[in-house]
Design a protein around this motif. Structure first.
Motif, PDB file in Angstrom:
ATOM      1  N   TYR A   1       0.859  -1.201   0.000  1.00 38.22           N
ATOM      2  CA  TYR A   1       0.000   0.000   0.000  1.00 38.22           C
ATOM      3  C   TYR A   1       0.889   1.244   0.000  1.00 38.22           C
ATOM      4  O   TYR A   1       1.553   1.559   0.990  1.00 38.22           O
ATOM      5  N   LYS A   2       0.914   1.970  -1.125  1.00 42.21           N
ATOM      6  CA  LYS A   2       1.822   3.111  -1.307  1.00 42.21           C
ATOM      7  C   LYS A   2       1.100   4.446  -1.364  1.00 42.21           C
ATOM      8  O   LYS A   2       1.726   5.471  -1.669  1.00 42.21           O
ATOM      9  N   GLU A   3      -0.187   4.477  -1.029  1.00 40.79           N
ATOM     10  CA  GLU A   3      -0.909   5.745  -1.066  1.00 40.79           C
ATOM     11  C   GLU A   3      -0.447   6.653   0.083  1.00 40.79           C
ATOM     12  O   GLU A   3      -0.253   6.185   1.205  1.00 40.79           O
ATOM     13  N   PRO A   4      -0.244   7.957  -0.175  1.00 42.18           N
ATOM     14  CA  PRO A   4       0.177   8.862   0.920  1.00 42.18           C
ATOM     15  C   PRO A   4      -0.966   9.130   1.899  1.00 42.18           C
ATOM     16  O   PRO A   4      -2.144   9.011   1.557  1.00 42.18           O
ATOM     17  N   CYS A   5      -0.593   9.495   3.088  1.00 38.88           N
ATOM     18  CA  CYS A   5      -1.580   9.813   4.136  1.00 38.88           C
ATOM     19  C   CYS A   5      -2.328  11.090   3.772  1.00 38.88           C
ATOM     20  O   CYS A   5      -1.691  12.095   3.400  1.00 38.88           O
ATOM     21  N   PRO A   6      -3.634  11.117   3.837  1.00 42.96           N
ATOM     22  CA  PRO A   6      -4.379  12.353   3.497  1.00 42.96           C
ATOM     23  C   PRO A   6      -4.145  13.490   4.473  1.00 42.96           C
ATOM     24  O   PRO A   6      -4.444  14.635   4.158  1.00 42.96           O
ATOM     25  N   GLN A   7      -3.573  13.187   5.642  1.00 38.71           N
ATOM     26  CA  GLN A   7      -3.366  14.225   6.655  1.00 38.71           C
ATOM     27  C   GLN A   7      -1.977  14.854   6.551  1.00 38.71           C
ATOM     28  O   GLN A   7      -1.832  16.066   6.534  1.00 38.71           O
ATOM     29  N   CYS A   8      -0.931  14.009   6.478  1.00 36.25           N
ATOM     30  CA  CYS A   8       0.441  14.523   6.479  1.00 36.25           C
ATOM     31  C   CYS A   8       1.189  14.218   5.197  1.00 36.25           C
ATOM     32  O   CYS A   8       2.373  14.573   5.079  1.00 36.25           O
ATOM     33  N   LEU A   9       0.555  13.502   4.262  1.00 35.46           N
ATOM     34  CA  LEU A   9       1.136  13.210   2.953  1.00 35.46           C
ATOM     35  C   LEU A   9       2.396  12.359   3.035  1.00 35.46           C
ATOM     36  O   LEU A   9       3.268  12.442   2.169  1.00 35.46           O
ATOM     37  N   GLU A  10       2.512  11.538   4.058  1.00 30.74           N
ATOM     38  CA  GLU A  10       3.653  10.642   4.199  1.00 30.74           C
ATOM     39  C   GLU A  10       3.190   9.200   4.020  1.00 30.74           C
ATOM     40  O   GLU A  10       2.028   8.857   4.275  1.00 30.74           O
ATOM     41  N   VAL A  11       4.123   8.343   3.580  1.00 33.80           N
ATOM     42  CA  VAL A  11       3.832   6.921   3.397  1.00 33.80           C
ATOM     43  C   VAL A  11       4.537   6.156   4.511  1.00 33.80           C
ATOM     44  O   VAL A  11       5.709   5.783   4.401  1.00 33.80           O
ATOM     45  N   ASN A  12       3.851   5.978   5.587  1.00 35.92           N
ATOM     46  CA  ASN A  12       4.416   5.295   6.756  1.00 35.92           C
ATOM     47  C   ASN A  12       3.266   4.627   7.499  1.00 35.92           C
ATOM     48  O   ASN A  12       2.791   5.115   8.520  1.00 35.92           O
ATOM     49  N   TRP A  13       2.804   3.469   6.985  1.00 33.07           N
ATOM     50  CA  TRP A  13       1.564   2.881   7.463  1.00 33.07           C
ATOM     51  C   TRP A  13       1.809   1.813   8.517  1.00 33.07           C
ATOM     52  O   TRP A  13       2.835   1.141   8.526  1.00 33.07           O
ATOM     53  N   GLY A  14       0.854   1.700   9.409  1.00 30.49           N
ATOM     54  CA  GLY A  14       0.813   0.643  10.407  1.00 30.49           C
ATOM     55  C   GLY A  14      -0.604   0.094  10.486  1.00 30.49           C
ATOM     56  O   GLY A  14      -1.528   0.600   9.832  1.00 30.49           O
ATOM     57  N   ILE A  15      -0.792  -0.942  11.288  1.00 30.15           N
ATOM     58  CA  ILE A  15      -2.097  -1.594  11.399  1.00 30.15           C
ATOM     59  C   ILE A  15      -2.517  -1.612  12.855  1.00 30.15           C
ATOM     60  O   ILE A  15      -1.733  -1.984  13.739  1.00 30.15           O
ATOM     61  N   THR A  16      -3.761  -1.179  13.119  1.00 27.59           N
ATOM     62  CA  THR A  16      -4.279  -1.141  14.480  1.00 27.59           C
ATOM     63  C   THR A  16      -4.740  -2.530  14.902  1.00 27.59           C
ATOM     64  O   THR A  16      -4.708  -3.489  14.126  1.00 27.59           O
ATOM     65  N   ASP A  17      -5.194  -2.620  16.163  1.00 31.00           N
ATOM     66  CA  ASP A  17      -5.728  -3.883  16.666  1.00 31.00           C
ATOM     67  C   ASP A  17      -7.012  -4.282  15.958  1.00 31.00           C
ATOM     68  O   ASP A  17      -7.390  -5.457  15.951  1.00 31.00           O
ATOM     69  N   GLU A  18      -7.719  -3.267  15.398  1.00 28.83           N
ATOM     70  CA  GLU A  18      -8.941  -3.556  14.646  1.00 28.83           C
ATOM     71  C   GLU A  18      -8.663  -3.807  13.170  1.00 28.83           C
ATOM     72  O   GLU A  18      -9.592  -3.809  12.357  1.00 28.83           O
ATOM     73  N   CYS A  19      -7.368  -3.992  12.824  1.00 26.75           N
ATOM     74  CA  CYS A  19      -6.953  -4.295  11.455  1.00 26.75           C
ATOM     75  C   CYS A  19      -7.217  -3.137  10.492  1.00 26.75           C
ATOM     76  O   CYS A  19      -7.448  -3.344   9.294  1.00 26.75           O
ATOM     77  N   LYS A  20      -7.198  -1.909  10.994  1.00 25.13           N
ATOM     78  CA  LYS A  20      -7.318  -0.736  10.139  1.00 25.13           C
ATOM     79  C   LYS A  20      -5.950  -0.101   9.952  1.00 25.13           C
ATOM     80  O   LYS A  20      -5.105  -0.154  10.829  1.00 25.13           O
ATOM     81  N   PHE A  21      -5.769   0.529   8.792  1.00 27.29           N
ATOM     82  CA  PHE A  21      -4.514   1.192   8.506  1.00 27.29           C
ATOM     83  C   PHE A  21      -4.477   2.546   9.219  1.00 27.29           C
ATOM     84  O   PHE A  21      -5.467   3.283   9.215  1.00 27.29           O
ATOM     85  N   TYR A  22      -3.342   2.877   9.825  1.00 27.70           N
ATOM     86  CA  TYR A  22      -3.147   4.195  10.448  1.00 27.70           C
ATOM     87  C   TYR A  22      -1.745   4.680  10.127  1.00 27.70           C
ATOM     88  O   TYR A  22      -0.815   3.892   9.906  1.00 27.70           O
ATOM     89  N   CYS A  23      -1.609   5.990  10.033  1.00 30.54           N
ATOM     90  CA  CYS A  23      -0.331   6.605   9.712  1.00 30.54           C
ATOM     91  C   CYS A  23       0.531   6.667  10.972  1.00 30.54           C
ATOM     92  O   CYS A  23       0.107   7.190  12.000  1.00 30.54           O
ATOM     93  N   LYS A  24       1.735   6.140  10.901  1.00 27.50           N
ATOM     94  CA  LYS A  24       2.639   6.172  12.051  1.00 27.50           C
ATOM     95  C   LYS A  24       3.178   7.567  12.337  1.00 27.50           C
ATOM     96  O   LYS A  24       3.658   7.827  13.436  1.00 27.50           O
ATOM     97  N   SER A  25       3.085   8.459  11.359  1.00 24.36           N
ATOM     98  CA  SER A  25       3.611   9.811  11.551  1.00 24.36           C
ATOM     99  C   SER A  25       2.627  10.699  12.286  1.00 24.36           C
ATOM    100  O   SER A  25       2.995  11.418  13.216  1.00 24.36           O
ATOM    101  N   CYS A  26       1.354  10.667  11.878  1.00 18.20           N
ATOM    102  CA  CYS A  26       0.351  11.540  12.511  1.00 18.20           C
ATOM    103  C   CYS A  26      -0.768  10.767  13.191  1.00 18.20           C
ATOM    104  O   CYS A  26      -1.682  11.365  13.741  1.00 18.20           O
ATOM    105  N   HIS A  27      -0.707   9.412  13.128  1.00 22.92           N
ATOM    106  CA  HIS A  27      -1.669   8.553  13.813  1.00 22.92           C
ATOM    107  C   HIS A  27      -3.099   8.761  13.327  1.00 22.92           C
ATOM    108  O   HIS A  27      -4.050   8.697  14.101  1.00 22.92           O
ATOM    109  N   THR A  28      -3.249   9.049  12.054  1.00 25.18           N
ATOM    110  CA  THR A  28      -4.574   9.182  11.454  1.00 25.18           C
ATOM    111  C   THR A  28      -5.051   7.815  10.956  1.00 25.18           C
ATOM    112  O   THR A  28      -4.339   7.134  10.223  1.00 25.18           O
ATOM    113  N   VAL A  29      -6.247   7.421  11.357  1.00 24.12           N
ATOM    114  CA  VAL A  29      -6.816   6.138  10.958  1.00 24.12           C
ATOM    115  C   VAL A  29      -7.650   6.335   9.706  1.00 24.12           C
ATOM    116  O   VAL A  29      -8.471   7.253   9.626  1.00 24.12           O
TER     117      VAL A  29
END
Length: 587
Positions: free
Chosen positions: A9-37
């Motif tokens: 998944y290479k789409e940039p974060c809509p909040q900070c425009l960075e590509v640094n993804w992680g996965i929450t306990d609910e299996c949703k993608f969140y940005c590790k830079s700004c923690h936007t789900v």
């Protein structure tokens, strides 16, 4: 495992425009830079679906904390204040305040504060390593969603059941890694929080403090037009119904408090009314809040409603409310535009609703009884002779009222002094300024606690008194246990004429000249010796009911008199004090 799931998944974060993804306990993608789900979820097997938690605990994941053995969780000062604000909002809800105060009103005020200080809810994180004006301006750009402040609209930005109070402080507004690198060595030695040492030295505008938490509470109450005034809020704090003193006990145990953190959260005195007014206005102006909802005649903060409340509490006749309404209408204090708080209006700061109400009552008493240590006692003798004949309704006797209220005030003042003397400022938690003294202070505290329990058993007394139920009334004259005379049903007959006018036209002003200086201090220059004893007693009565200084009420009485005699009562004969003659040698 997480890198493999997010690798494609290479789409940039809509909040900070960075590509640094992680996965929450609910299996949703969140940005590790700004923690936007975001809405994208991880592809999981059917067997793993049942093991997931179906409820989202928070909108923002907050900080990825690392638990340490001795220092506890890594935390920031703003997070500590957030826990306190949450407890204060819950305490107000338990008193019957609208449930919107926590998640809809105070929550959005707090979000606005974090955004203004660039702590959270900004488009990109601040990076201390970046230089140049272009980078600095782009990294601290505020979130456009919160720029147009509205309690109704911003409440819809979060999911149902989610609140910033239920989540950790999002790190989208500050460089957390940079703070850890700067204060990492300080955390384990001098302060329990990450930024405690730096927070004390920081000179940013409008820093958070315990007094500022009460400013958040009052602005929330004022927005909802609740029946809790500023003086009521301070009284509830003194009675322990709202978390303020020993605030560190409301912060979770995992967030260790020691070193500079103690100076930030520890309270050693109660806030004053005048100081809180300034704090509230500074906070409202800093947040760029819009005009508050209008204070109409049906609102509790309207002077006609507040005057009825304080007439009941001061044990005064109900007929006096007609005169307070006339005075309010004459000077324009019943105007909605003047009663509504507008932070953008620099000339009109925080409106002292309760002080204005008692000032209207005092001016009405001066119109009827003059309060010059002569007229009121003459009227009292006439009322006493009339009441002995037992004909018709009971006339209001100022002398009997004075005796009743003097006894009630003396008794309440004695109880209040004793309660304040017994007040304990020491926290139940062991607070230490360094880890070296932790074991020593813990031992001393346990020893003192054991000795106190032993002496309580020997004396046969209970270790603590039962907390009284919250109330905005100091005196409750409907209570039969008081055994005092109630003057609510007495009439003002004999004082006013049948057409509702006052037969006397003599009135003395509390201040003969209005000070126009920007640094005016006449509100603190009240001297008892320069005023009649009756006026001083009435002034002290209402200042005791509001828990404010007599000079605060006296200043508001002067403000009403300035407007009253300039507009309507031009024909009233005003008693003026003789001016001293100038000496020949004076300039």
């Amino acid at each position: 495992m997480e890198k493999e799931d997010t690798r494609d998944y290479k789409e940039p974060c809509p909040q900070c425009l960075e590509v640094n993804w992680g996965i929450t306990d609910e299996c949703k993608f969140y940005c590790k830079s700004c923690h936007t789900v975001i809405e994208k979820t991880k592809d999981v097997d059917a067997e793993d679906v049942f093991s997931m938690n179906s409820k989202a605990q928070s909108l923002n994941r907050g900080l990825k904390r690392k638990k340490q053995d001795e220092t506890g969780w890594e935390w920031y000062i703003c997070e500590g204040f957030q826990f306190i604000l949450q407890k204060q909002a819950e305490a107000l809800q338990s008193m019957g305040v609208d449930a919107q105060i926590k998640d809809d009103v105070m929550c959005n005020l707090w979000r606005r504060y974090l955004q203004k200080h660039k702590i959270a809810y900004v488009r990109r994180r601040r990076r201390e390593s970046q230089t140049g004006s272009e980078n600095a301006s782009s990294c601290s750009e505020p979130d456009s969603e919160l720029e147009a402040f509205s309690f109704e609209d911003s409440a819809a930005e979060t999911d149902e059941g989610c609140s910033v109070f239920n989540a950790g402080i999002p790190s989208s507004g500050g460089d957390v890694s940079g703070a850890e690198s700067v204060a990492g060595s300080v955390t384990s030695v001098r302060s329990g929080s990450v930024d405690g040492s730096l927070y004390v030295k920081d000179k940013q505008s409008l820093k958070m403090s315990m007094q500022m938490t009460l400013a958040f509470c009052y602005l929330s109450l004022l927005w909802l037009r609740e029946s809790i005034t500023l003086t009521d809020l301070l009284r509830l704090v003194f009675q322990g119904h709202i978390p303020y003193v020993k605030s560190e006990q409301y912060i979770p145990e995992e967030l260790k408090i020691y070193g500079p953190d103690i100076h930030i959260f520890k309270v050693q005195s109660f806030p004053e009314y005048s100081v809180m007014k300034e704090k509230i206005y500074e906070l409202a102006a800093f947040l760029d809040l819009p005009r508050f909802p209008p204070i109409t005649e049906n609102c509790y903060l309207h002077p006609n409603v507040l005057c009825m409340k304080y007439l009941m509490e001061a044990n005064l006749p109900d007929d006096l409310h007609i005169w307070t309404s006339r005075v309010a209408e004459t000077v324009g204090l019943d105007d909605v535009t003047l009663l509504t708080f507008d932070p953008l209006n620099k000339k009109k700061k925080v409106i002292p609703y309760e002080v204005q109400a008692v000032a209207l009552i005092i001016v009405a008493l001066k119109l009827l009884f003059v309060l010059d240590d002569s007229t009121e006692w003459t009227l009292a003798r006439c009322a006493c002779r009339r009441n002995k004949k037992n004909k018709g309704k009971t006339w209001f006797d100022f002398k009997e009222w004075y005796k009743t209220m003097k006894t009630a005030i003396d008794q309440s003042q004695k109880e209040l002094t004793e309660e304040y003397a017994r007040y304990s400022w020491k926290s139940d938690k062991t607070l230490y300024y360094s880890k070296h003294f932790k074991s020593l202070l813990t031992k001393r505290k346990n020893t003192a606690k054991n000795l106190q329990q032993q002496f309580s058993k020997l004396a046969g007394s209970t270790p603590g008194t039962e907390k009284q139920s919250p109330s905005s009334f100091v005196f409750n004259w409907e209570d039969e246990d008081l055994g005092s005379t109630r003057f609510h049903g007495h009439v003002l007959q004999g004082i006013t004429q049948q057409d509702g006018k006052v037969p006397r036209k003599e009135y003395w002003l509390c201040s003969l000249k209005k000070c126009k200086s920007k640094f005016c201090k006449h509100h603190i220059l009240y001297e008892k010796s320069k005023f009649p004893s009756s006026y001083h007693f009435v002034l002290c009565l209402f200042s005791f009911l509001l828990s404010v200084e007599p000079c605060v009420v006296h200043h508001e009485v002067c403000e009403i008199e300035y407007q009253l005699f300039d507009e309507q009562y031009k024909g009233v004969t005003v008693k003026k004090s003789k001016k001293p003659k100038k000496r020949a040698d004076t300039a």
